[in-house]
Scaffold this motif. Sequence first.
Motif, PDB file in Angstrom:
ATOM      1  N   ASP A  10       0.653  -0.814  -0.402  1.00 28.00           N
ATOM      2  CA  ASP A  10       0.281   0.209  -0.081  1.00 28.00           C
ATOM      3  C   ASP A  10       1.019   1.454   0.180  1.00 28.00           C
ATOM      4  O   ASP A  10       1.194   1.323   0.912  1.00 28.00           O
ATOM      5  N   LYS A  11       1.370   2.005  -1.356  1.00 31.21           N
ATOM      6  CA  LYS A  11       1.695   3.153  -1.626  1.00 31.21           C
ATOM      7  C   LYS A  11       1.598   4.232  -0.661  1.00 31.21           C
ATOM      8  O   LYS A  11       1.997   5.333   0.183  1.00 31.21           O
ATOM      9  N   GLU A  12       0.086   3.949  -0.670  1.00 38.15           N
ATOM     10  CA  GLU A  12      -1.032   5.406  -0.023  1.00 38.15           C
ATOM     11  C   GLU A  12      -0.457   5.446   1.491  1.00 38.15           C
ATOM     12  O   GLU A  12       0.297   6.957   2.111  1.00 38.15           O
ATOM     13  N   LYS A  13      -0.392   4.331   1.839  1.00 35.64           N
ATOM     14  CA  LYS A  13      -0.145   4.172   4.112  1.00 35.64           C
ATOM     15  C   LYS A  13       1.345   4.077   4.060  1.00 35.64           C
ATOM     16  O   LYS A  13       1.635   4.799   5.205  1.00 35.64           O
ATOM     17  N   LEU A  15       3.504   5.996   1.960  1.00 37.56           N
ATOM     18  CA  LEU A  15       3.860   7.536   2.146  1.00 37.56           C
ATOM     19  C   LEU A  15       3.369   8.286   3.246  1.00 37.56           C
ATOM     20  O   LEU A  15       4.369   8.773   3.938  1.00 37.56           O
ATOM     21  N   ASP A  16       2.136   8.156   3.960  1.00 39.15           N
ATOM     22  CA  ASP A  16       1.339   8.812   5.458  1.00 39.15           C
ATOM     23  C   ASP A  16       2.890   7.676   6.311  1.00 39.15           C
ATOM     24  O   ASP A  16       2.779   9.352   7.656  1.00 39.15           O
ATOM     25  N   PHE A  50       9.545   3.737  -4.538  1.00 38.24           N
ATOM     26  CA  PHE A  50      10.224   5.490  -4.431  1.00 38.24           C
ATOM     27  C   PHE A  50      11.149   5.858  -4.771  1.00 38.24           C
ATOM     28  O   PHE A  50      10.980   7.104  -4.979  1.00 38.24           O
ATOM     29  N   LYS A  59       8.127  13.552  -2.542  1.00 39.30           N
ATOM     30  CA  LYS A  59       6.065  12.603  -2.366  1.00 39.30           C
ATOM     31  C   LYS A  59       5.866  13.266  -1.046  1.00 39.30           C
ATOM     32  O   LYS A  59       4.980  13.745  -1.284  1.00 39.30           O
ATOM     33  N   GLU A  62       5.149  16.762  -0.772  1.00 36.02           N
ATOM     34  CA  GLU A  62       3.511  17.468  -1.632  1.00 36.02           C
ATOM     35  C   GLU A  62       2.646  17.008  -0.824  1.00 36.02           C
ATOM     36  O   GLU A  62       1.359  17.298  -0.276  1.00 36.02           O
ATOM     37  N   ARG A  63       2.784  15.790  -1.059  1.00 39.39           N
ATOM     38  CA  ARG A  63       1.777  15.473   0.290  1.00 39.39           C
ATOM     39  C   ARG A  63       1.037  16.408   1.917  1.00 39.39           C
ATOM     40  O   ARG A  63      -0.052  16.798   2.325  1.00 39.39           O
ATOM     41  N   GLN A  66      -0.458  19.316   0.602  1.00 40.42           N
ATOM     42  CA  GLN A  66      -2.061  19.580   0.220  1.00 40.42           C
ATOM     43  C   GLN A  66      -2.844  19.787   1.519  1.00 40.42           C
ATOM     44  O   GLN A  66      -4.162  20.541   1.235  1.00 40.42           O
TER      45      GLN A  66
END
Length: 205
Positions: A10-13, A15-16, A50, A59, A62-63, A66
């Motif tokens: 899970d790349k989104e998780k 990244l968090d 990544f 990255k 950038e997150r 937001q």
Amino acid sequence: MAKGRPREFDKEKALDIALELFWRHGYEGVSIAALANALGIKVPSLYAAFGNKESLFLKAVERYGQSAGHIYHESFKKKTAREVAQAILEGEVKLVTQKNRPNGCLMVQGALVTSPESEKISTMMAGMRGMAEKWMADRFKQAQKEGDLPADADPKALACYIMTINSGLAVQARSGVSKARLKQVVQIALQNWPKTINRQTQKKI
């Protein structure tokens, strides 16, 4: 018997998780090994997902932008320059004192780099802060043209003033200063805001 398919990464998780690490420890305070361990993957897998540490940090920034950038965009919609300044400062206090998030600001914490290898990151972060400051200066120039700021006010200096207070709020939050105290600081900072003829005239009317 065929083995089940491996669980997808899970790349989104991930990244968090990386964002929180960078937010808490800064760019230089987080090693590749620590990132891989926190994400539950091997270092080669991190590179495959990544790129290098710098790419992952970009990255994450950038997150982060937001949410942080939203403060400025919403603040610029306020009617007066003082209301813009107040919204930005109060938004910063809210951002740097969020529950279940590291205290402080990634834009400040992440910029605290000292090694020559990290100079590119330091320059990039300075550029991003400079861009936010330019946005403010442009908004204050507009306010000056509309008569909301006096003719002798310096929009660029006011933008630098707000950015400086913002950075101080982030550092103080990182040091454990309470949200209530930081709100008091914002009120004191706004006492130095230029008085405007238009607003005084409107009150008289």
